[in-house]
Design a protein around this motif. Structure first.
Motif, PDB file in Angstrom:
ATOM      1  N   ARG A  73       0.803  -1.227   0.000  1.00 56.07           N
ATOM      2  CA  ARG A  73       0.000   0.000   0.000  1.00 56.07           C
ATOM      3  C   ARG A  73       0.832   1.271   0.000  1.00 56.07           C
ATOM      4  N   ASP A  74       2.025   1.223   0.535  1.00 55.41           N
ATOM      5  CA  ASP A  74       2.858   2.425   0.600  1.00 55.41           C
ATOM      6  C   ASP A  74       3.982   2.426  -0.427  1.00 55.41           C
ATOM      7  N   LEU A  75       3.963   1.455  -1.325  1.00 56.18           N
ATOM      8  CA  LEU A  75       4.990   1.415  -2.359  1.00 56.18           C
ATOM      9  C   LEU A  75       4.759   2.519  -3.390  1.00 56.18           C
ATOM     10  N   LYS A  76       5.811   3.023  -3.990  1.00 49.80           N
ATOM     11  CA  LYS A  76       5.730   4.016  -5.043  1.00 49.80           C
ATOM     12  C   LYS A  76       6.641   3.618  -6.185  1.00 49.80           C
ATOM     13  N   HIS A  77       6.148   3.791  -7.383  1.00 48.41           N
ATOM     14  CA  HIS A  77       6.934   3.437  -8.554  1.00 48.41           C
ATOM     15  C   HIS A  77       8.155   4.346  -8.656  1.00 48.41           C
ATOM     16  N   PRO A  78       9.337   3.793  -8.882  1.00 44.82           N
ATOM     17  CA  PRO A  78      10.551   4.626  -8.938  1.00 44.82           C
ATOM     18  C   PRO A  78      10.555   5.607 -10.099  1.00 44.82           C
ATOM     19  N   HIS A  79       9.745   5.355 -11.145  1.00 37.97           N
ATOM     20  CA  HIS A  79       9.687   6.250 -12.301  1.00 37.97           C
ATOM     21  C   HIS A  79       8.302   6.894 -12.437  1.00 37.97           C
ATOM     22  N   ASP A  80       7.636   7.097 -11.322  1.00 31.83           N
ATOM     23  CA  ASP A  80       6.259   7.611 -11.344  1.00 31.83           C
ATOM     24  C   ASP A  80       6.202   8.980 -12.033  1.00 31.83           C
ATOM     25  N   GLN A  81       5.402   9.078 -13.106  1.00 36.97           N
ATOM     26  CA  GLN A  81       5.260  10.324 -13.857  1.00 36.97           C
ATOM     27  C   GLN A  81       3.939  11.037 -13.574  1.00 36.97           C
ATOM     28  N   SER A  82       3.150  10.515 -12.635  1.00 38.79           N
ATOM     29  CA  SER A  82       1.852  11.120 -12.366  1.00 38.79           C
ATOM     30  C   SER A  82       2.006  12.447 -11.638  1.00 38.79           C
ATOM     31  N   VAL A  83       0.977  13.278 -11.758  1.00 34.10           N
ATOM     32  CA  VAL A  83       0.962  14.581 -11.106  1.00 34.10           C
ATOM     33  C   VAL A  83       0.540  14.458  -9.651  1.00 34.10           C
ATOM     34  N   SER A  84      -0.438  13.599  -9.383  1.00 33.41           N
ATOM     35  CA  SER A  84      -0.941  13.426  -8.020  1.00 33.41           C
ATOM     36  C   SER A  84      -1.573  12.051  -7.881  1.00 33.41           C
ATOM     37  N   THR A  85      -1.669  11.566  -6.643  1.00 36.58           N
ATOM     38  CA  THR A  85      -2.227  10.245  -6.358  1.00 36.58           C
ATOM     39  C   THR A  85      -3.290  10.367  -5.268  1.00 36.58           C
ATOM     40  N   TYR A  86      -4.401   9.644  -5.456  1.00 40.92           N
ATOM     41  CA  TYR A  86      -5.536   9.708  -4.533  1.00 40.92           C
ATOM     42  C   TYR A  86      -5.820   8.303  -4.004  1.00 40.92           C
ATOM     43  N   LYS A  87      -5.921   8.197  -2.672  1.00 45.00           N
ATOM     44  CA  LYS A  87      -6.117   6.890  -2.039  1.00 45.00           C
ATOM     45  C   LYS A  87      -7.279   6.930  -1.057  1.00 45.00           C
ATOM     46  N   GLY A  88      -7.849   5.756  -0.813  1.00 42.43           N
ATOM     47  CA  GLY A  88      -8.919   5.619   0.164  1.00 42.43           C
ATOM     48  C   GLY A  88      -9.950   4.601  -0.266  1.00 42.43           C
ATOM     49  N   HIS A  89     -10.252   4.552  -1.567  1.00 42.59           N
ATOM     50  CA  HIS A  89     -11.204   3.586  -2.109  1.00 42.59           C
ATOM     51  C   HIS A  89     -10.472   2.279  -2.408  1.00 42.59           C
ATOM     52  N   SER A  90     -11.211   1.269  -2.830  1.00 42.21           N
ATOM     53  CA  SER A  90     -10.591  -0.016  -3.169  1.00 42.21           C
ATOM     54  C   SER A  90     -11.034  -0.453  -4.561  1.00 42.21           C
ATOM     55  N   VAL A  91     -10.081  -0.970  -5.307  1.00 39.14           N
ATOM     56  CA  VAL A  91     -10.327  -1.421  -6.683  1.00 39.14           C
ATOM     57  C   VAL A  91     -10.058  -2.919  -6.726  1.00 39.14           C
ATOM     58  N   LEU A  92     -11.102  -3.683  -6.494  1.00 37.94           N
ATOM     59  CA  LEU A  92     -10.995  -5.131  -6.435  1.00 37.94           C
ATOM     60  C   LEU A  92     -12.188  -5.762  -7.141  1.00 37.94           C
ATOM     61  N   ARG A  93     -12.003  -7.004  -7.606  1.00 40.98           N
ATOM     62  CA  ARG A  93     -13.059  -7.865  -8.152  1.00 40.98           C
ATOM     63  C   ARG A  93     -13.542  -7.470  -9.544  1.00 40.98           C
ATOM     64  N   THR A  94     -13.514  -6.178  -9.893  1.00 40.01           N
ATOM     65  CA  THR A  94     -14.034  -5.754 -11.187  1.00 40.01           C
ATOM     66  C   THR A  94     -13.362  -4.449 -11.607  1.00 40.01           C
ATOM     67  N   LEU A  95     -13.556  -4.041 -12.864  1.00 43.70           N
ATOM     68  CA  LEU A  95     -12.892  -2.860 -13.418  1.00 43.70           C
ATOM     69  C   LEU A  95     -13.648  -1.600 -13.002  1.00 43.70           C
ATOM     70  N   ILE A  96     -13.362  -1.132 -11.799  1.00 44.49           N
ATOM     71  CA  ILE A  96     -14.073  -0.003 -11.215  1.00 44.49           C
ATOM     72  C   ILE A  96     -13.660   1.304 -11.893  1.00 44.49           C
ATOM     73  N   ARG A  97     -14.655   2.193 -12.083  1.00 45.74           N
ATOM     74  CA  ARG A  97     -14.467   3.396 -12.902  1.00 45.74           C
ATOM     75  C   ARG A  97     -14.365   4.657 -12.055  1.00 45.74           C
ATOM     76  N   CYS A  98     -13.687   5.668 -12.608  1.00 45.07           N
ATOM     77  CA  CYS A  98     -13.521   6.957 -11.929  1.00 45.07           C
ATOM     78  C   CYS A  98     -13.718   8.081 -12.941  1.00 45.07           C
ATOM     79  N   TYR A  99     -14.079   9.291 -12.435  1.00 48.71           N
ATOM     80  CA  TYR A  99     -14.393  10.407 -13.327  1.00 48.71           C
ATOM     81  C   TYR A  99     -14.036  11.747 -12.687  1.00 48.71           C
ATOM     82  N   PHE A 100     -13.879  12.761 -13.556  1.00 49.16           N
ATOM     83  CA  PHE A 100     -13.872  14.150 -13.111  1.00 49.16           C
ATOM     84  C   PHE A 100     -15.317  14.576 -12.862  1.00 49.16           C
ATOM     85  N   SER A 101     -15.530  15.428 -11.858  1.00 54.58           N
ATOM     86  CA  SER A 101     -16.865  15.985 -11.654  1.00 54.58           C
ATOM     87  C   SER A 101     -17.178  16.942 -12.807  1.00 54.58           C
ATOM     88  N   PRO A 102     -18.457  17.268 -13.034  1.00 54.98           N
ATOM     89  CA  PRO A 102     -18.844  18.065 -14.210  1.00 54.98           C
ATOM     90  C   PRO A 102     -18.216  19.447 -14.244  1.00 54.98           C
TER      91      PRO A 102
END
Length: 495
Positions: free
Chosen positions: A380-409
């Motif tokens: 859970r606390d691992l970070k990719h050594p070549h991480d190119q992302s701007v920011s990371t958000y944690k708290g939800h869980s992505v398991l069992r199925t391809l769970i989706r995410c979106y920007f608010s309108p």
């Protein structure tokens, strides 16, 4: 992180939030309101730290789209700029304080983004099979829900959520994996674990649409003779902006482009080294396609350069596990992705590399399968050594199925938030800038694979494997909307 009492009645919480419209002193005192900056999050110090890590440009763009005109703000010596109350903004508009005589789109977003769709839920529909897909049309007049039991329903939002089209899917394999409505809202395509994508005429007069019984569901074949009879599935399918083409991601590691006028596949690109779980367009031009796969990578494809087959315009590295979904901000620069490493990541396309690092995967000494195992605590606390992302958000869980995410309108919130379903049966709403949880909506008893925010109103629909399709709102009166006859009372937490 503080959570509200579990025995809160939603009517009481709805009343508490409604009071904010008249209690301007609470806002002006900097004590916070429901959502971002609330003192209940204990996040003032933490937020400022996280904000320093967020790319300055995306932070500024978000503020410009969701903060009031500077004339509405006031500075207090020795203190941070205080939030602007709705009451004072309304008074300022009446007296033409800004000099414009009206609210700008940013002013409107500043007001509307305070009132998140958290009141409820109200039951829209209930099926006896898992809900996999739930999406509003671009204008919000229609809502599409796809279920594992071969059923797709299209609801007319403006007519009390009446079922406009009840579709019995043709030749379904496993489940409806994705749907897409054409830009003119006349045709709907649906995909499953099959190379055949079916198209339905949404504008026809009949409500019941049974394949080849009441209506013809034309089959669009994405396979070719070169496949040698190999059958693959379509995980993701989207209409192009002009409605003439479809782009799809598949279980044979490929991206397909289907020409609807020529009725054939015009392009196939081996895009990833594993399943392509998600594809979408980066902006309205339709030139840039984003893809994410089980090889942990996000890739950018430029349709103007597709002559260089199998070679993307760029690669973005940072997820430790497979990518389940991608949503673009619509500006051709920023997008978010949900990952099986239990994170959402924010990306800037301009930071992409021409190729992935030779050894881009983080070594792990354990076996893990997200379909039936919990995510290892040591990861859970691992970070990719070549991480190119701007920011990371944690708290939800992505398991069992391809769970989706979106920007608010953009229209109502200025894309100030991002939101996602979760394996823990909840919907999470995060503040884009700080990463804090603005709200967690709890009702369902099974994973929430998909959820969607109305493009114009504070209404959010969540759909779950428990078969429930429920609506969350922020009605000012606190009364149940007319179109929702059945109220479901469940506990949910506020941050």
């Amino acid at each position: 992180m503080f959570s509200g009492p579990t025995d809160f009645d939603s009517d009481e919480m709805g009343y508490a939030m409604s009071r904010l419209e008249i209690e301007s002193d609470l806002c002006d005192a900097g004590k916070g309101y429901f959502g971002v900056g609330s003192s209940t999050t204990g996040g003032s110090h933490r937020s400022s730290e996280r904000l320093a890590d967020l790319d300055h440009e995306i932070s500024q763009v978000t503020k410009l789209k969701s903060c009031p005109h500077q004339q509405f703000s006031r500075q207090v010596p020795g203190r941070h700029q205080l939030p602007v109350s709705t009451v004072k903004m309304l008074a300022g508009r009446e007296s033409n304080f800004s000099g414009r005589g009206r609210f700008s789109s940013a002013d409107r977003c500043h007001i509307l983004s305070r009132y998140l769709p958290v009141k409820g839920p109200w039951l829209v529909d209930q099926m006896d099979s898992r809900a996999y897909v739930s999406q509003f049309s671009t204008d919000g007049s229609l809502f599409i829900a796809g279920f594992q039991g071969s059923r797709i329903r299209i609801y007319n939002v403006e007519k009390g959520w009446k079922v406009q089209k009840d579709i019995l899917a043709k030749s379904l394999r496993w489940t409806v994996t994705d749907t897409s409505l054409s830009p003119d809202q006349r045709n709907l395509v649906y995909a499953s674990m099959s190379p055949i994508v079916h198209i339905v005429d949404v504008g026809s007069g009949t409500t019941e649409s049974h394949a080849n019984v009441t209506e013809i569901h034309d089959g669009l074949d994405f396979s070719s003779d070169e496949d040698g009879g190999y059958s693959f599935g379509i995980f993701s399918v989207k209409f192009s902006m002009d409605g003439r083409e479809l782009v799809a991601g598949s279980s044979d590691d490929s991206i397909y482009v289907y020409d609807l006028e020529a009725n054939r596949v015009s392009l196939r690109t081996v895009a990833h080294t594993s399943d392509v779980n998600t594809v979408c367009f980066a902006d309205e031009s339709g030139n840039l396609i984003l893809s994410g796969g089980d090889d942990n990578l996000c890739k950018v494809w430029d349709r103007r350069c597709f002559i260089g087959r199998d070679k993307p315009a760029g690669v973005l590295v940072g997820h430790l596990e497979g990518v389940t979904f991608i949503d673009s901000r619509g500006d051709g620069r920023y997008f978010i992705s949900n990952g099986k490493d239990q994170t959402i990541k924010l990306w800037d396309i301009r930071k992409m590399s021409s190729t992935a690092p030779a050894r881009h995967e983080v070594h792990r000494n354990y076996e893990w399968d997200y379909r039936w195992m919990d995510y290892p605590s040591e990861s859970r606390d691992l970070k990719h050594p070549h991480d190119q992302s701007v920011s990371t958000y944690k708290g939800h869980s992505v398991l069992r199925t391809l769970i989706r995410c979106y920007f608010s309108p953009a229209h109502s919130t200025g894309q100030k938030y991002i939101y996602t379903g979760s394996n823990d049966s909840s919907v999470y709403i995060y503040d884009l800038e700080t990463g804090d949880k603005a709200a967690v909506l709890k009702h369902h008893s099974s994973p929430v694979r998909d959820c969607n925010w109305h493009p114009h109103y504070p209404t959010l629909i969540s759909s779950s494997w428990d078969g429930d399709l429920v609506k969350w709102e922020f009605p000012g009166s606190g009364e149940a909307p007319i179109m929702s006859k059945k109220r479901v009372r469940r506990r949910h937490f506020y941050y």
